[in-house]
Design an enzyme around this catalytic site. Structure first.
Site, PDB file in Angstrom:
ATOM      1  N   ASP A  28       4.344  -6.347 -43.263  1.00 10.30           N
ATOM      2  CA  ASP A  28       4.653  -5.520 -44.462  1.00 10.30           C
ATOM      3  C   ASP A  28       5.956  -5.801 -44.902  1.00 10.30           C
ATOM      4  OD1 ASP A  28       5.172  -3.490 -42.540  1.00 10.30           O
ATOM      5  OD2 ASP A  28       5.329  -2.072 -44.007  1.00 10.30           O
ATOM      6  N   GLU A  64       5.251  -0.698 -41.735  1.00 14.95           N
ATOM      7  CA  GLU A  64       6.300   0.095 -40.956  1.00 14.95           C
ATOM      8  C   GLU A  64       7.270   0.552 -41.988  1.00 14.95           C
ATOM      9  OE1 GLU A  64      10.539  -0.287 -39.207  1.00 14.95           O
ATOM     10  OE2 GLU A  64       9.867  -1.305 -40.913  1.00 14.95           O
TER      11      GLU A  64
END
Length: 375
Positions: free
Chosen positions: A68, A133
């Site tokens: 991400d 994250e």
């Protein structure tokens, strides 16, 4: 520029994987890993995609990372669209180039080269990848670690690909991180008219001496590996917006970045004692987002330092500065954890970029680490 590391990084950047949307990045990585004999276990939780992959058995070296990225901001301010990777003057531009799709590509290409040269490697090589994250991280690495611990999975060494470097790749290696503890504190008073203060109880006035004493505390002096613990007030709110109303409550949010000299319980006890000293009426809520961890000199740190010295001819600094990373969750497994990744100068910024040659260098470093630990 034709290079497997650059090409894979570009493919990943083209997938707009805003947390926690993976946008197809993991499918790309899984396909490459399965092609070289990795067993892949998808471990999705809620809206977050994760996978755990492994090849071989024995002492385990895991590479950890996230697919991400943070939002690009105003796309018109980028020199090229943020999800269209572009190379200019040797720099690869695109959201996630440095944080951390370049590292992911370097890890996978390093694994491909390592397996080609060591098809019967003696240890176990693994990957732990998440799509969250950058945001809440509630259903990412922490959940995978909990599942692995529940079945007694062994993890000896973990290399996290976070962008650790400052000026050149490998100049800084993170061998630990500070803990992070947030306090959400509400001081209760009695709302009233500013002309009749005797009929009210102003929580701002009451809290001022407490806050003054709080910010003056020297929590510790740090140690050989950690800077001194830092406390910062992040948010403070009170009042109705009107100039004739004494507020009924004061909200203060403050965060501690703490060293191994302290525990979260020690910090909490000191804050609560100070609240009692100042005879405040309060409610308090704590959020511990990570304990401090440290990987001392040992096989993993030595292997990483060796790889950096071999390919970049510099001796890396071992630091524990900066924010938190998913390494804090992996350290719970008892693993040695080190972070090595590209230069972090442009992460989360407009025109995020990474030196394309650095990614090629990083893949070689990762491969040399594999060769030292699990060949």
């Amino acid at each position: 520029m034709s290079c497997p590391v650059i090409e894979l990084t570009q493919q990943l950047i083209r997938r707009p994987s805003l947390s926690p949307d993976d946008a197809g990045c993991q499918a790309l990585l899984i396909e490459r890993l399965q092609a070289i004999g990795f067993t892949v276990e998808r471990m999705d939780f809620a809206d977050t995609q994760n996978f755990w992959a492994w090849r071989g058995q024995g002492e385990t070296l895991a590479f950890a990372g996230h697919t991400d990225v943070v939002p690009p901001g105003d796309a018109d301010r980028w020199i090229n669209p943020p999800f269209e990777p572009t190379i200019r003057d040797g720099m690869l531009f695109g959201r996630g180039a440095a944080d951390m799709k370049g590292s992911l590509a370097a890890m996978v290409v390093a694994a491909e080269r390592f397996v080609a040269q060591h098809p019967n490697h003696t240890g176990r090589l693994a990957f732990l990848i998440t799509s969250d994250e950058e945001a809440s991280a509630h259903n990412g690495t922490v959940k995978v670690v909990e599942a692995l611990m529940a079945r007694n999975e062994r993890l000896d060494y973990c290399l996290v690909g976070e962008p650790s470097s400052i000026e050149v790749v490998g100049d800084v290696v993170k061998n630990g991180r500070r803990g992070s503890l947030t306090c959400n504190l509400t001081i209760h008073g009695v709302q009233g008219h500013v002309a009749y203060p005797h009929l009210a109880d102003n929580p701002v006035h009451r809290a001022a001496p407490f806050l003054n004493e709080l910010v003056a505390i020297e929590w510790d002096q740090g140690n050989e590996f950690f800077p001194a613990t830092s406390m910062q007030i992040a948010n403070i709110q009170a009042g109705t917006g009107s100039n004739n109303v004494i507020p009924g409550e004061l909200f203060v949010q403050f965060n501690f970045r703490f060293s191994t000299e302290l525990t979260d319980e020690m910090i909490k006890a000191q804050v609560l004692a100070l609240l009692e000293k100042h005879q405040l009426r309060y409610t308090v809520d704590w959020w511990l987002s990570g304990q401090p961890f440290l990987t001392a000199r040992g096989k993993l740190v030595d292997a990483v330092v060796n790889a950096v010295e071999h390919y970049n001819e510099i001796k890396p600094q071992l630091l524990t500065t900066g924010g938190t990373s998913d390494g804090r969750f992996i350290a719970r497994m008892g693993a040695q954890v080190v972070e090595l990744g590209p230069v972090n100068a442009t992460i989360h910024k407009i025109n995020e970029c990474v030196n394309a040659a650095d990614l090629q260098l990083l893949a070689r470093m990762y491969q040399r680490i594999m060769e030292q630990l699990v060949a």
